[in-house]
Design an enzyme around this catalytic site. Structure first.
Site, mmCIF file in Angstrom:
data_model
loop_
_atom_site.group_PDB
_atom_site.id
_atom_site.type_symbol
_atom_site.label_atom_id
_atom_site.label_comp_id
_atom_site.label_asym_id
_atom_site.label_seq_id
_atom_site.Cartn_x
_atom_site.Cartn_y
_atom_site.Cartn_z
ATOM 1 N N CYS A 79 -2.503 10.593 -11.560
ATOM 2 C CA CYS A 79 -2.479 9.174 -11.209
ATOM 3 C C CYS A 79 -2.887 8.939 -9.758
ATOM 4 O O CYS A 79 -2.843 7.818 -9.273
ATOM 5 C CB CYS A 79 -1.131 8.543 -11.515
ATOM 6 S SG CYS A 79 0.209 9.270 -10.580
ATOM 7 N N GLU A 87 3.485 16.004 -6.933
ATOM 8 C CA GLU A 87 2.733 15.635 -5.730
ATOM 9 C C GLU A 87 3.136 16.460 -4.513
ATOM 10 O O GLU A 87 2.773 16.130 -3.390
ATOM 11 C CB GLU A 87 2.832 14.135 -5.457
ATOM 12 C CG GLU A 87 4.223 13.567 -5.421
ATOM 13 C CD GLU A 87 4.250 12.060 -5.234
ATOM 14 O OE1 GLU A 87 3.219 11.453 -4.893
ATOM 15 O OE2 GLU A 87 5.331 11.477 -5.416
ATOM 16 N N HIS A 129 -2.391 3.031 1.421
ATOM 17 C CA HIS A 129 -2.009 2.065 0.380
ATOM 18 C C HIS A 129 -2.701 0.722 0.519
ATOM 19 O O HIS A 129 -2.900 0.031 -0.474
ATOM 20 C CB HIS A 129 -0.488 1.952 0.288
ATOM 21 C CG HIS A 129 0.095 3.133 -0.423
ATOM 22 N ND1 HIS A 129 0.540 4.241 0.240
ATOM 23 C CD2 HIS A 129 0.189 3.416 -1.746
ATOM 24 C CE1 HIS A 129 0.932 5.147 -0.632
ATOM 25 N NE2 HIS A 129 0.730 4.680 -1.850
ATOM 26 N N ASP A 141 -0.862 12.557 -2.467
ATOM 27 C CA ASP A 141 0.118 13.300 -1.677
ATOM 28 C C ASP A 141 -0.058 14.800 -1.840
ATOM 29 O O ASP A 141 0.128 15.549 -0.879
ATOM 30 C CB ASP A 141 1.542 12.895 -2.086
ATOM 31 C CG ASP A 141 1.969 11.621 -1.376
ATOM 32 O OD1 ASP A 141 1.669 11.492 -0.181
ATOM 33 O OD2 ASP A 141 2.588 10.759 -2.019
HETATM 34 C C1 PEP Z 1 -0.125 10.035 -5.178
HETATM 35 O O1 PEP Z 1 0.507 10.505 -4.221
HETATM 36 O O2 PEP Z 1 -1.172 10.539 -5.610
HETATM 37 C C2 PEP Z 1 0.338 8.805 -5.846
HETATM 38 C C3 PEP Z 1 -0.216 8.386 -6.954
HETATM 39 O O3 PEP Z 1 1.342 8.107 -5.261
HETATM 40 P P1 PEP Z 1 1.167 7.205 -3.942
HETATM 41 O O4 PEP Z 1 -0.298 7.038 -3.672
HETATM 42 O O5 PEP Z 1 1.836 5.904 -4.226
HETATM 43 O O6 PEP Z 1 1.860 8.004 -2.893
HETATM 44 MG MG MG Z 2 2.496 9.811 -3.804
#
Ligand code: PEP
Ligand code: MG
Length: 572
Positions: free
Chosen positions: A501, A430, A189, A454
């Protein structure tokens, strides 16, 4: 020193002075000291300076936030002045002939153990404060005052051994020219936020021992190359790359106002991922159609208490209004994994990504979660808000989440508070468990958004943060792509839409496959939107469908990657 090769994470060129942010306290090792009296003097001076620093923070907080927030720091001052702490350190120095750093660490560890074993929750929390004040004294003693502080006063390249998402979230993008971190991968992140803010980012193990605070550095976030010795030639080369990067940006600007449509008329909506309301401005600037993912957990980070209903309402309303009638997909709290929030007091876990996170936590702390749902529903009358549940693995979870949403709606109705009765509710896809059951889930939700970050980690059983196994973490793996195909088909068979996403949405090589599979929406860092649009405008849906068929018959990630990268070259 020669060019250092790091891993490219977020594109862009940075040339500037290093701001070293090192977590020194992790590495304290026992060191003998010649003279205990000298060490006591060092300790006293460091402690006095620490008190002075905390007093400054206290005064700033008092003025900007008020008495309640500032009180944490008055407690820290008391602890630093506490005789038990001071005499504790001095007696370790007398008894063991060690360095002051080691003595503070010893006293810290003892106190933390005592506080953490107490029954009273308030007293247990004091362990955090002990760690905080001791860390400050140790940093002063070891000359690593940049640790934990990102208070840049001039533009710099942040070089760190352990940058947390919360660190990147509170950075001032005007001053952070670039980031080089020792850990993490493209979907950590800290990296995602950097990309969102348009900050060049590279990962390079041991970088903090290769460069010094204040030294001049140049690096390329797209290539991952780092130049520790900046001479005329390097300056020229990186200046040229910077110029090319800016030129490309300008060229892409021309695509604003055009559609993300293939040569044979297939349109994919390109949306932006955001973490705080202000990010919506970047999505608009890059001509994003909508907000495909609002990671609301960032509203909960870098603070001592969760945001209250009014604050969340204002944030969601702001984004809804900014986007006018275009969708704003607000994902409910997805805390856990690498996104930590101390005040939630989530016990340390062996496997945080497999543990108490996201929807699991919200379904367990219902009254806490309802605050967010109320805020979200109230804001729904100000635009086109969609709600999205993260990390769903089973139908039980989804039904429970929907049930709680219904309860909140009923509460608002009984209070006469307006909200959109038909607010669309979707889910993140995910986990492999959810993807395999997509045909069943599709009857219960209004849309799917595939979280590839994920989905890859759970399908391949590979920690997305662990560089050692990064080789296995591939968005080209046939197992992952088969799951994505299943999700899209199940969505369409049931009359709902499917988007992506995760970071793979903006992978240029994968775009022909996304077109071929018939994805309806792709949501990404705002900075990737126009580049993706450019690529889509050069593709043909019919040709991409054939490509997709071929890709899904291949056996390895390597073969798939090669075909896709080759397709990129011939197709453009
Ligand atoms: C993902 O897991 O692809 C996602 C968009 O959520 P995050 O990256 O916040 O886990
Ligand atoms: Mg995620």
């Amino acid at each position: 020193m020669n060019t250092i090769k790091g891993a490219p994470i977020s594109p862009g060129i940075a040339i500037g002075k290093v701001f070293l942010k090192k977590t020194a306290s992790k590495e304290i090792s026992y060191a003998k000291a010649e003279n205990a009296e000298e060490e006591k003097k060092r300790f006293r001076e460091a402690r006095t300076l620490a008190v002075k620093q905390v007093e400054e923070i206290y005064n700033d907080m008092l003025q900007s936030k008020g008495e309640q927030e500032a009180s944490i720091f008055s407690a820290h001052i008391e602890m630093l002045n506490d005789t038990e702490f001071i005499t504790g350190v001095e007696s370790v120095l007398d008894d063991s002939g060690c360095s002051s750093e080691w003595a503070v660490k010893t006293v810290r560890d003892n106190l933390v153990e005592i506080f953490e074993s107490m029954d009273d929750a308030y007293m247990r929390e004091r362990a955090m404060d002990i760690k905080d004040i001791s860390g400050r004294v140790i940093r002063i003693l070891s000359g690593n005052e940049n640790e934990n502080s990102l208070n840049l006063t001039e533009p710099a390249i942040v070089v760190s051994d352990d940058l947390a998402p919360s660190d990147t979230a509170r950075m001032n993008p005007e001053l952070v020219l670039g980031i080089i971190n020792e850990t993490g991968g493209p979907t950590s992140h800290a990296a995602i936020i950097a990309r969102m803010l348009g900050i060049p980012f590279a990962v390079c193990p041991q970088i903090t021992s290769l460069v010094k605070n204040g030294q001049l550095l140049a690096f390329d976030g797209e290539e991952g190359t780092i130049e520790p010795e900046v001479n005329e030639e390097i300056l020229k080369e990186y200046g040229r790359r910077q110029e090319a990067f800016n030129q490309k940006k300008l060229q892409l600007e021309k695509l604003r106002g055009t559609k993300s449509i293939t040569t044979d008329g297939y349109e994919i909506l390109l949306a932006g991922n955001i973490g705080v309301p202000e990010d919506a401005d970047m999505v608009l600037k890059q001509d994003g159609h909508s907000i495909g993912l609002f990671r609301t957990e960032f509203l909960y980070m870098n603070r001592n208490n969760p945001p209250e209903e009014e604050e969340q309402f204002a944030a969601y309303k702001e984004v809804a209004e900014k986007m006018q009638n275009n969708p704003v997909i607000i994902r409910t709290l997805d805390i856990g994994g690498d996104k930590e929030v101390d005040y939630l007091k989530i016990p340390k876990e062996e496997n945080p990504f497999l543990g108490y996170r996201a929807i699991r936590l919200c379904l367990d702390r219902v009254s806490f979660w309802k605050v967010q749902l109320r805020a979200l529903l109230r804001a729904s009358v100000f635009g086109n808000i969609h709600i999205m549940f993260p990390m769903i693995v089973s139908m039980d979870e989804l039904l429970q989440a929907k049930q709680i949403l219904e309860e909140v709606k009923a509460e608002l109705r009984s209070e006469g508070i307006a909200f959109n009765e038909n607010i669309p509710a979707g889910m993140m896809m995910e986990t492999p468990a959810a993807a395999l059951m997509a045909d069943v889930f599709a009857k219960e939700v209004d849309f799917f958004s595939i979280g590839t970050n994920d989905l890859i980690q759970y399908t391949m059983a590979v920690d997305r943060m662990n560089g050692k196994v990064a080789r296995l973490y591939s968005q080209y793996d046939p197992a992952v792509l088969r799951l994505i195909k299943k999700v899209v088909e199940s969505a369409h068979e049931n009359g709902i839409w499917a988007g992506i996403c995760g970071e793979a949405a903006a992978d240029n090589a994968l775009l022909p496959l996304w077109v071929g599979l018939g994805l309806d929406e792709l949501s990404m860092s705002p900075g990737s939107i126009l580049r993706t649009r450019e690529r889509i405008q050069g593709l043909s849906k019919t040709a991409c469908e054939k490509l997709a068929e071929n890709i899904l018959s291949l056996k390895t990630a390597g073969e798939i990657e090669a075909v896709l990268k080759n397709y990129k070259r011939t197709d453009m």
